[in-house]
Design an enzyme around this catalytic site. Sequence first.
Site: not given
Length: 299
Positions: A56, A70, A75, A78, A95-98, A133
């Site tokens: 991405r 959120s 917290g 995932q 999981g870069e967005r997280r 995902r």
Amino acid sequence: MAKAVQKQALGRGLSALLKDPENDIKSVSDKNADKVVGNIIELDIDSIEINPFQPRTNFNEESIKELASSIRELGVIQPITVRKLDFNKYQLISGERRLRASKVVGLTTIPSYIRIANDNESLVMALVENIQRHDLDPIEIALSYQRLIDEIQLTQEQMSERVGKKRSTIANYLRLLKLDPIIQTGIRDGFISMGHGRAIINVEDQDVQTDIYQKIVSQNLSVRETEALVKIYQDGLKPAPAKAKKATSFAIADEQKKAFTEFFGSKIEVKIAGNGKGKITIPFHSEEDFNRIIKLINK
């Protein structure tokens, strides 16, 4: 609630284990590796570096802010996935967005799955997990597939098994990379859909591709209208059917007619049409005369 607290405490306990130099885990065969690899552990955000293999390339800032909001309320639900590089040093697999949103919130730790993988395995995991995902745009997905081909030497059949997609679907994504870069950008920015791109790719001339792309955007053409436009262009490339050459008529000289008459011993009639075709009429007066003419032809 008690289970959640216990799980969180366990993550912190394993985090402390990883910070102990005497328990540095470098492979799955090391002591305590079974307690770490595959488990959810609270890792220091500062100990995690971004994955250079991340497919991405565009992150919508507004969606990051929404995710941060959120995370602030609920917290990180995932966990992210990382691979261990060195002592207390990790690299993001997915999981870069997280991770980005957690930094916006100001978190110092983030729940993480730990894996031990080499660069190739990390690339495969990063690409496959992101394809499955995340809502990558079609060009990013195509680039991910292409990287699996170029850098890992996966065949389309192998990719089909890895990502759970039909080979034809993978091939359709890869074909998008043959589009003019301007059109690829248009797909990434949402000006046209993948369906439009699949229609345009049937045109080999990239100048014509961009002309069609501009018409799609300016006239808000549907995929079907685009397919019709491409068909009109392709039909125009087909060579026109060759026209039959028109035969030109000609005249027979009197000497030629006289030669026929003298040869057959009868007045021969010759007719010629305007297209050059014609017929020769040989008259006979009896069976005996007919047989005479046949003998002349058979000589």
